[in-house]
Enzyme design. Structure first.
Site, PDB file in Angstrom:
ATOM      1  N   GLU A  20       0.882  -1.123  -0.121  1.00 23.09           N
ATOM      2  CA  GLU A  20       0.015   0.149  -0.146  1.00 23.09           C
ATOM      3  C   GLU A  20       0.920   1.304  -0.051  1.00 23.09           C
ATOM      4  O   GLU A  20       1.916   1.150   0.553  1.00 23.09           O
ATOM      5  CB  GLU A  20      -1.108   0.175   1.353  1.00 23.09           C
ATOM      6  N   THR A  21       0.362   2.455  -0.733  1.00 17.18           N
ATOM      7  CA  THR A  21       0.823   3.764  -0.410  1.00 17.18           C
ATOM      8  C   THR A  21      -0.227   4.589  -0.058  1.00 17.18           C
ATOM      9  O   THR A  21      -1.229   4.551  -0.462  1.00 17.18           O
ATOM     10  CB  THR A  21       1.532   4.276  -1.895  1.00 17.18           C
TER      11      THR A  21
END
Length: 278
Positions: free
Chosen positions: A44-45
Site C-alpha cells: 500500500e501507499t
C-alpha cells in the site's frame, strides 16, 4: 509529488511492512495515485491531502486498486508527518470514516504512532465459503484451533480469521493465489488473517493478500485491529488487554504490532507501532 518510503511496525529497515507515503498529494487524481502505487510496488501507499481544518484526507492504494483503509500505511504516514511537523494528535479522514492517530517519542527517542480503529465487528463465515477457503489454503479443517473459531472480522476492511492449531501449520503457507483472489473479490475480503496463539495475549500471524498483488503482507495493522475486535467479541481475553502480534517472521521481515483492546463493547481498537524511513 514527494514520495517517501517507510517500513512500519519495525525500527529495522529489513523488518516490518514497507509503505509509500505522500504527505501532500493535492491535485492528484485516483489514476495518478494508482500509477504511483503500482510503480512503488509496495502492498500500500498512502496519499495525504491536508485540509483547512487541520485534518488530513488520506487515500490508500495497492499496486492494483484503491483500498478503503490500511493500518501499516497509516502508522508510516503518522511517523513521517511527526518527523516533519512534530509529535501530537492527528485526525485522518478516510473512506471508512475518521481515524484518530496519536504520535509520541519513546525513551529511545524513536517516534511511535497509535491509531484508533472504527467500531469493529465480526460475522460467521458461511460453511460453503469456509470450505472453499480452506481448500484453497490447502489447510485441512483438522489442523485448525477449535478454541479460535473462524470468523470474518472488520475494523475498516473485512479479514477472515483462521487459527492454526500449531506453529508448523502456520509456517506452511502454499495457496492457490488466483483462485483465492477470485474468492476474496466475491466476498469483499481484503486479507486472510492466519493466526497461531502462543499464549492468551501473544499471537503469530501471517496475512495472505492476493487482492493487493502480493502473496503475503509482512505486517497488517487493519487486520490486527479487526483481530482485536474478534478476540473481544468472542470473549477470548480478560479485558482490558494488550495483545502482541508477531508478523513477518516467516518472510524474513519481522515486525511487532501492539493491539490494545478496551473493555467497552464496540469501542475502537488501538493499534500501535513504530516506523523507519527506507
Amino acid at each position: 509529488m514527494e514520495i517517501l518510503r517507510y517500513s512500519a511496525f519495525s525500527l529495522d529497515p529489513a523488518g516490518g511492512n514497507p509503505a509509500g507515503v505522500v504527505l501532500d498529494a493535492s491535485g492528484a487524481d485516483a489514476a495518478r495515485m494508482l500509477a504511483v502505487a503500482a510503480e512503488l510496488g509496495y502492498s500500500e501507499t498512502a496519499f495525504v491531502t491536508p485540509r483547512s481544518d487541520g485534518s488530513l484526507g488520506v487515500r490508500y492504494f495497492s499496486p492494483l486498486a484503491e483500498v478503503p483503509f490500511c493500518g501499516h500505511a497509516t502508522i508510516a504516514t503518522a511517523v513521517a508527518y511527526a518527523q516533519r511537523h512534530g509529535v501530537g494528535n492527528l485526525l485522518l479522514r478516510t473512506r471508512i470514516g475518521d481515524v484518530p492517530v496519536a504520535t509520541g517519542r519513546g525513551g529511545d527517542g524513536a517516534i511511535s504512532a497509535t491509531l484508533t480503529s472504527v467500531a469493529p465487528t465480526s460475522v460467521v463465515i458461511a460453511r460453503r465459503d469456509l470450505a472453499e477457503l480452506l481448500r484453497l489454503l490447502r489447510w485441512p479443517e483438522s489442523d485448525l484451533d477449535a478454541a479460535l473459531p473462524p470468523r470474518s472480522a472488520y475494523a475498516g476492511n473485512w479479514h477472515p480469521v483462521i487459527a492454526a492449531g500449531s506453529r508448523a501449520r502456520l509456517s506452511d503457507l502454499d495457496y492457490d493465489m488466483p483462485a483465492l483472489a477470485a474468492l476474496m473479490a466475491r466476498k469483499e475480503w481484503t486479507t486472510i488473517h492466519l493466526v497461531w496463539r502462543e499464549s492468551p495475549t501473544v499471537f503469530h500471524v501471517r496475512n495472505a493478500f492476493p487482492p493487493g498483488g502480493v502473496v503475503e503482507d509482512p505486517a497488517t495493522g487493519a487486520a490486527a485491529a479487526a483481530f482485536g475486535g474478534y478476540l473481544r467479541e468472542l470473549g477470548l481475553l480478560d479485558l482490558p488487554a494488550t495483545v502482541t502480534v508477531h508478523q513477518g517472521h516467516d518472510m524474513g521481515r519481522p515486525g511487532t504490532i501492539t493491539v490494545t483492546v478496551p473493555a467497552e463493547p464496540g469501542s475502537g481498537i488501538r493499534v500501535s507501532g513504530s516506523a523507519v524511513r527506507l
